[in-house]
Design an enzyme around this catalytic site. Sequence first.
Site, PDB file in Angstrom:
ATOM      1  N   GLU A   1      -8.473  -6.742   4.020  1.00  0.00           N
ATOM      2  CA  GLU A   1      -8.058  -8.423   3.277  1.00  0.00           C
ATOM      3  C   GLU A   1      -7.420  -9.188   4.726  1.00  0.00           C
ATOM      4  OE1 GLU A   1      -5.784  -5.949   0.042  1.00  0.00           O
ATOM      5  OE2 GLU A   1      -7.927  -4.985  -0.481  1.00  0.00           O
TER       6      GLU A   1
ATOM      7  N   TYR B   1       1.158  -1.213  -0.112  1.00  0.00           N
ATOM      8  CA  TYR B   1       0.059   0.202   0.010  1.00  0.00           C
ATOM      9  C   TYR B   1       1.216   1.590   0.022  1.00  0.00           C
ATOM     10  CZ  TYR B   1      -4.395  -2.082  -0.186  1.00  0.00           C
ATOM     11  OH  TYR B   1      -5.547  -3.331  -0.563  1.00  0.00           O
TER      12      TYR B   1
END
Length: 387
Positions: free
Chosen positions: A137, A95
């Site tokens: 997730e 990320y």
Amino acid sequence: MLSTQTIKLVKDTIPLLANAGTQVTDHFYKRMFSHNPELLNIFNVSNQKSGKQQFALFSALAAYATHIDNPAVLSEAINRINHKHASLNILPEHYPIVGTHLLATLEEMFPNECTPEIIAAWAEAYGFLADLFITQEEGIYQQSEQKLGGWRGKRRFAISKIVQESEVIKSLYLTPVDGRQVATYSPGQYLAIECQVDGQDNRQIRQYSLSQSAKSDHYRISVKTDGLISSHLHTLEVGDEVDAYPPAGDFVLQTNQAPKVLVSAGVGITPMMAMLETLAEQDTQAPCLFLHACRNQNERAFTQSIENFKTQLPQLQTHTWIEADAQHEHSGLMQLNSLKPLLPIDDGEFYLCGPSGFMAFIKSQLIDLGVDQSRILYEVFGPHESL
Ligand code: HEM
């Protein structure tokens, strides 16, 4: 929560992004892959070449910015992305990489408009979305791991059987080389396969719908000879090995007694086979309609298996459109009007899978017939496009 000021600054950037169109994401991907070429093993290089993924990320960001003060509107779309990401084993450490290149892209593309204040707002907003994605997730990873036969990350599978289902579709049966059980899944979900094709610089991952009900010792995917990885899979033989990640996906058969209508075209038949077999095994009493379209007789797959399900599911009715066969019961494109009396317009669930043009065509027919949009569920192969 994000402050009102942050939300305003992000929203104010939308016209800028919209006017620049895919140039922004184009710049972003070029930048990211030149600094972090290892990500070329995760992203679909064919989508990159066609520009399709560029558009998916751009629309997600635009939608996020539009609904930033009410993210609940996006929860369904976010869930779909989280399943896609989890199936591709996207990890928390990825990320900040995406975030860094995203902010740098805004600075480089719009040096005059994107003030430090705007960049700071985007950083905050991206961080907020990234934290949400990472948490959700991780939830999917844990669920996959905790299932009987479950795992996390890559697992090695050998091809234990190959069946030619039509001129263009082959089923591959995948058995884990560790000889242990495999994780269960919901009909409609997909499996991500990772492999290295000779002559390509990077490994590649592709998702394939599981094409039968959950079994304890193997998976089955059914692949059309189309594209880099699918064509490669067609060359494999029994005994060859591939890596796979745990099943995922938000397009799943609901376990209730509502009438089910499974509508597919071409290789979009694959999740429907898993759904049909599951319905047959569960001895469901719900009315069940299986509608399929294909180009010609040679491309028609699973005909006998579908007939066989009628023993367990006597209420199952099937209709097939063979586009190029004027002699067939239905030819040309799938027209639902002729089946109107059979369709559970008021209480049925409609599951769609096939090329996006086909699904948009079917969805508009269903809406014209009076089906509520909330009961039309669909799976798009490749980058998601709204119908
Ligand atoms: C797919 C959004 C972060 C890798 C997608 C899709 C969207 C999206 C909308 C398409 C989903 C679909 O087709 O249904 C986002 C957003 C992110 C983010 C908004 C940040 C908050 C990441 C990160 C990675 C990543 C950190 C890993 C470096 C991928 C890959 C795909 C994908 C590999 C599949 C499509 C392809 O291979 O071309 N993402 N994503 N994403 N995303 Fe993300």
